[in-house]
Design an enzyme around this catalytic site. Structure first.
Site, PDB file in Angstrom:
ATOM      1  N   HIS A  16       0.846  -1.201   0.000  1.00  0.00           N
ATOM      2  CA  HIS A  16       0.000   0.000   0.000  1.00  0.00           C
ATOM      3  C   HIS A  16       0.875   1.243   0.000  1.00  0.00           C
ATOM      4  CE1 HIS A  16      -0.206   0.209   4.739  1.00  0.00           C
ATOM      5  NE2 HIS A  16       1.022   0.139   4.301  1.00  0.00           N
ATOM      6  N   CYS A  35       5.715   6.295   4.548  1.00  0.00           N
ATOM      7  CA  CYS A  35       4.620   5.528   3.932  1.00  0.00           C
ATOM      8  C   CYS A  35       4.205   6.124   2.590  1.00  0.00           C
ATOM      9  CB  CYS A  35       3.406   5.474   4.846  1.00  0.00           C
ATOM     10  SG  CYS A  35       3.724   4.608   6.372  1.00  0.00           S
ATOM     11  N   HIS A  41       4.770  -0.060  -0.430  1.00  0.00           N
ATOM     12  CA  HIS A  41       5.582  -0.985   0.374  1.00  0.00           C
ATOM     13  C   HIS A  41       4.599  -1.994   0.956  1.00  0.00           C
ATOM     14  CE1 HIS A  41       3.971   1.909   3.223  1.00  0.00           C
ATOM     15  NE2 HIS A  41       4.099   0.978   4.147  1.00  0.00           N
ATOM     16  N   HIS A  43       3.310  -5.391   3.771  1.00  0.00           N
ATOM     17  CA  HIS A  43       3.298  -5.999   5.109  1.00  0.00           C
ATOM     18  C   HIS A  43       2.706  -7.400   5.034  1.00  0.00           C
ATOM     19  CE1 HIS A  43       4.142  -2.123   6.985  1.00  0.00           C
ATOM     20  NE2 HIS A  43       3.178  -1.587   6.249  1.00  0.00           N
ATOM     21  N   ASP A  80      -5.023 -10.339  -0.590  1.00  0.00           N
ATOM     22  CA  ASP A  80      -3.763 -11.082  -0.515  1.00  0.00           C
ATOM     23  C   ASP A  80      -2.956 -10.935  -1.804  1.00  0.00           C
ATOM     24  OD1 ASP A  80      -1.878 -12.718   0.700  1.00  0.00           O
ATOM     25  OD2 ASP A  80      -2.748 -14.540  -0.161  1.00  0.00           O
ATOM     26  N   HIS A  81      -1.682 -10.550  -1.638  1.00  0.00           N
ATOM     27  CA  HIS A  81      -0.784 -10.329  -2.765  1.00  0.00           C
ATOM     28  C   HIS A  81      -1.337  -9.313  -3.761  1.00  0.00           C
ATOM     29  CE1 HIS A  81       1.127 -13.761  -0.928  1.00  0.00           C
ATOM     30  NE2 HIS A  81       2.220 -13.439  -1.590  1.00  0.00           N
ATOM     31  N   GLU A 127      -0.814  -4.991  11.469  1.00  0.00           N
ATOM     32  CA  GLU A 127      -0.005  -4.647  10.307  1.00  0.00           C
ATOM     33  C   GLU A 127       1.367  -5.275  10.491  1.00  0.00           C
ATOM     34  OE1 GLU A 127       0.219  -0.512   8.333  1.00  0.00           O
ATOM     35  OE2 GLU A 127       2.108  -0.716   9.432  1.00  0.00           O
TER      36      GLU A 127
END
Lengths: 137, 139
Positions: A16, A35, A41, A43, A80-81, A127
């Site tokens: 994100h 950020c 980047h 998590h 996801d991904h 996170e």
């Protein structure tokens, strides 16, 4: 009598970026710091889903966890991904902070589960291990 | 008035089998899947016990930890290294799910402390699922 709740842990990985188009670069950097890095980047998120409700005397269970796992995993496919800002429509208008992701997930999971009478009590979204957001009724 | 809680973590291991007398073999397998395995299976359970109260003016403690440990262990010893269905009478007519197990724990722990001292229980069955019971509003 106090109630019993059941929780299941899930994981998903996503990237994100925190950025508001209508703000200047200076303002974005001031508010969001690192950020804001341009390509995002990521998590490894950890999601705890907590349900409540009466215990069925015939099964001894509040819910069948296999069913919960199936439904939540289906919802997480859109997270996801993925690069949340671009790939997930819920973050076209809002910044994908942990708080906002948690709110979106609560609404999606609640809508899916309450359909069949499950009672979503709370979710907790990590996170990383030292930062989490919670949403409950 | 501020409230303070104090929590300790305990572990115990036990075997169980999820099988309901209300259903036939096929339905039981459909509901419980691999947890229905005929000869049972087991877990390392992890239990977090939280007490709530006012720290004693002289000791600074809500409850003496050594005494807490011995009270909790007393209850856990009825389960530790046991097959719940076969060796714990409570589960003769109750299914040994963690929903029922946490109620057993609450019932036996609650009466070992003064009224309202037991605040919250969190029972981890595996690293991926846990069960909670307690007095807090948002569990």
């Amino acid at each position: 009598m106090t109630r019993v709740s059941i929780s299941r842990k899930f994981e998903f990985s996503a990237s994100h970026r925190y950025w508001r188009e209508e703000w200047t670069a200076e303002k974005n950097n001031e508010v969001f710091g690192k950020c804001t890095s341009p390509y995002g980047h990521g998590h490894n998120y950890e999601l705890h889903v907590t349900l409540s409700g009466p215990i069925d005397p015939k099964t001894g269970m509040i819910v069948n966890l296999t069913e919960v796992k199936k439904r939540v995993s289906r919802i997480l496919e859109d997270f996801d991904h993925k690069y949340l800002n671009l790939d997930n429509p819920h973050f076209k208008e809002q910044v994908p902070t942990t708080e906002n992701i948690a709110l979106v997930l609560f609404r999606l999971i609640d809508a899916d589960l309450s359909h069949d009478g499950f009672e979503l009590l709370k979710i907790r979204l990590y996170e990383k291990s030292d930062l989490y957001a919670e949403v409950w009724r | 008035m501020l409230h303070v809680t104090f929590s300790r973590v305990y572990t115990f291991c036990a075997a169980h089998r999820l099988n309901s007398p209300w259903y036939d073999e096929m339905k039981n397998f459909e509901i419980y899947d691999k947890c229905n395995n005929a000869s049972g299976h087991g877990h390392d359970y992890r239990l977090e016990v939280s007490l709530i109260g006012t720290p004693d003016r002289q000791t600074g403690m809500i409850w003496d930890m050594v005494d807490m440990d011995s009270k909790v262990r007393e209850v856990l010893d009825t389960l530790d290294y046991k097959h719940l269905n076969r060796e714990v009478p409570y589960f003769r007519d109750k299914i040994a799910t963690s929903e029922n197990l946490i109620q057993y724990l609450w019932m036996h722990l609650e009466k070992r402390f003064p009224p309202d001292y037991l605040y919250h229980l969190k029972l981890w069955e595996t690293n991926n699922n846990y069960f909670e019971m307690g007095r807090s509003n948002a569990q």
